[in-house]
Motif scaffolding. Sequence first.
Motif, mmCIF file in Angstrom:
data_model
loop_
_atom_site.group_PDB
_atom_site.id
_atom_site.type_symbol
_atom_site.label_atom_id
_atom_site.label_comp_id
_atom_site.label_asym_id
_atom_site.label_seq_id
_atom_site.Cartn_x
_atom_site.Cartn_y
_atom_site.Cartn_z
ATOM 1 N N ASN A 1 0.834 -1.195 0.000
ATOM 2 C CA ASN A 1 0.000 0.000 0.000
ATOM 3 C C ASN A 1 0.875 1.254 0.000
ATOM 4 O OD1 ASN A 1 -2.807 -1.294 0.594
ATOM 5 N ND2 ASN A 1 -1.470 -2.162 2.154
ATOM 6 N N SER A 2 0.246 2.402 -0.143
ATOM 7 C CA SER A 2 1.000 3.661 -0.167
ATOM 8 C C SER A 2 0.907 4.360 1.184
ATOM 9 C CB SER A 2 0.472 4.581 -1.267
ATOM 10 O OG SER A 2 -0.891 4.890 -1.068
ATOM 11 N N ILE A 3 2.070 4.731 1.712
ATOM 12 C CA ILE A 3 2.144 5.385 3.018
ATOM 13 C C ILE A 3 2.919 6.691 2.874
ATOM 14 C CG2 ILE A 3 3.089 5.246 5.354
ATOM 15 C CD1 ILE A 3 2.574 2.293 5.328
ATOM 16 N N GLY A 4 2.334 7.781 3.373
ATOM 17 C CA GLY A 4 3.028 9.062 3.429
ATOM 18 C C GLY A 4 3.501 9.306 4.843
ATOM 19 N N LEU A 5 4.782 9.651 5.000
ATOM 20 C CA LEU A 5 5.362 9.928 6.318
ATOM 21 C C LEU A 5 5.731 11.411 6.384
ATOM 22 C CD1 LEU A 5 7.891 7.145 7.455
ATOM 23 C CD2 LEU A 5 5.731 7.791 8.519
ATOM 24 N N ILE A 6 4.921 12.195 7.086
ATOM 25 C CA ILE A 6 5.209 13.616 7.258
ATOM 26 C C ILE A 6 6.101 13.780 8.491
ATOM 27 C CG2 ILE A 6 4.203 15.896 7.628
ATOM 28 C CD1 ILE A 6 1.598 14.820 6.434
ATOM 29 N N TYR A 7 7.222 14.462 8.335
ATOM 30 C CA TYR A 7 8.147 14.558 9.460
ATOM 31 C C TYR A 7 8.683 15.976 9.636
ATOM 32 C CZ TYR A 7 11.831 14.446 5.885
ATOM 33 O OH TYR A 7 12.637 14.742 4.808
ATOM 34 N N ASP A 8 9.001 16.317 10.881
ATOM 35 C CA ASP A 8 9.560 17.636 11.169
ATOM 36 C C ASP A 8 11.027 17.555 11.571
ATOM 37 O OD1 ASP A 8 9.433 16.513 13.691
ATOM 38 O OD2 ASP A 8 8.158 18.053 14.584
ATOM 39 N N ASP A 9 11.583 16.352 11.537
ATOM 40 C CA ASP A 9 12.950 16.150 12.006
ATOM 41 C C ASP A 9 13.532 14.930 11.286
ATOM 42 O OD1 ASP A 9 14.718 16.582 14.934
ATOM 43 O OD2 ASP A 9 14.967 14.730 13.799
ATOM 44 N N ILE B 1 0.960 8.268 -10.074
ATOM 45 C CA ILE B 1 0.225 7.258 -9.316
ATOM 46 C C ILE B 1 -0.695 6.454 -10.243
ATOM 47 C CG2 ILE B 1 -1.552 6.920 -7.546
ATOM 48 C CD1 ILE B 1 -0.384 9.350 -6.084
ATOM 49 N N SER B 2 -1.414 7.156 -11.120
ATOM 50 C CA SER B 2 -2.351 6.490 -12.028
ATOM 51 C C SER B 2 -1.638 5.563 -13.001
ATOM 52 C CB SER B 2 -3.152 7.532 -12.814
ATOM 53 O OG SER B 2 -3.917 8.336 -11.947
ATOM 54 N N SER B 3 -0.483 5.995 -13.494
ATOM 55 C CA SER B 3 0.226 5.197 -14.493
ATOM 56 C C SER B 3 0.844 3.942 -13.904
ATOM 57 C CB SER B 3 1.314 6.042 -15.163
ATOM 58 O OG SER B 3 2.301 6.436 -14.224
ATOM 59 N N ILE B 4 1.170 3.981 -12.610
ATOM 60 C CA ILE B 4 1.733 2.796 -11.957
ATOM 61 C C ILE B 4 0.664 1.727 -11.764
ATOM 62 C CG2 ILE B 4 2.696 1.903 -9.786
ATOM 63 C CD1 ILE B 4 4.240 4.461 -9.518
ATOM 64 N N ILE C 1 -2.544 16.218 0.714
ATOM 65 C CA ILE C 1 -1.983 14.926 0.322
ATOM 66 C C ILE C 1 -2.771 13.732 0.827
ATOM 67 C CG2 ILE C 1 0.373 15.833 0.225
ATOM 68 C CD1 ILE C 1 0.836 14.337 2.899
ATOM 69 N N ALA C 2 -3.741 13.946 1.707
ATOM 70 C CA ALA C 2 -4.439 12.811 2.311
ATOM 71 C C ALA C 2 -5.028 11.877 1.258
ATOM 72 C CB ALA C 2 -5.536 13.302 3.250
ATOM 73 N N TYR C 3 -5.583 12.447 0.185
ATOM 74 C CA TYR C 3 -6.240 11.606 -0.825
ATOM 75 C C TYR C 3 -5.242 10.892 -1.727
ATOM 76 C CZ TYR C 3 -5.248 15.188 -4.340
ATOM 77 O OH TYR C 3 -4.625 16.066 -5.196
ATOM 78 N N LEU C 4 -3.957 11.218 -1.629
ATOM 79 C CA LEU C 4 -2.940 10.596 -2.477
ATOM 80 C C LEU C 4 -2.426 9.276 -1.913
ATOM 81 C CD1 LEU C 4 -0.821 13.774 -3.283
ATOM 82 C CD2 LEU C 4 -2.464 12.653 -4.802
ATOM 83 N N PHE C 5 -2.615 9.057 -0.609
ATOM 84 C CA PHE C 5 -2.047 7.884 0.053
ATOM 85 C C PHE C 5 -3.124 7.072 0.764
ATOM 86 C CE2 PHE C 5 1.247 11.114 -0.156
ATOM 87 C CZ PHE C 5 2.334 10.402 -0.636
#
Length: 220
Positions: A13-21, A146-149, A168-172
Amino acid sequence: MKFKEFVEFAVSNSIGLIYDDSYGVGMIIKEMMKLFKNNEIYYVIFTDMNDRRTKKFFENLSKADEEFGEVLESVKAIKIGRSREVFNNNLFAYIEMTNDIEGIFHDLATTVKKLDERALIIYDGMFLFYRICGEKTFLENFEKFISSIGNFRGVTLIPVMSRVNESIAYLFDLVLSVRRLEKPYNMGRREYEVEILHSIFPQLPPLLAFKIIQDEIVEM
């Protein structure tokens, strides 16, 4: 959330990791690679500057963790930049960095589609394009990518940016934040909370997934 479960989700699955450090997200990537050491790992890295920073960071982690150093050598790098040099000297594929953002994403999609479906894929620096070409152009091309993959999967590292986080929520399939805690009693100890912000999985609602204390993943 079990850390092993998190890694297994990342493979399919696709996971987005938002980080501040960078340190906190680096600990997650290090432990992911170690947990997945008997399988194929692909590290997609954007820009030469980011590659140099990653090289220094990983080299220092390897000095303190011999097992990670061994795993790192086998990681296959996919580089988007102006130089073919990569952080671990194990270049799998190279895409030249140009002003043609659409062409870069097209070439990357062509490469990623050929990878084993059981492989772990990590995208580092992709969101630098957000700053280079602007929100509209970036999101349009990222959506096409994303669509082409067909089956967009893996972990995408996203540095904190004031506006992009909202779009970005809807992208992952799963979006998590890695946030450093500033507590008066920490006494120099690094501590992070990893929280699920967005999820399409009923079994993984928004919640505190796990913590990072120094270099240890602490499951909740």
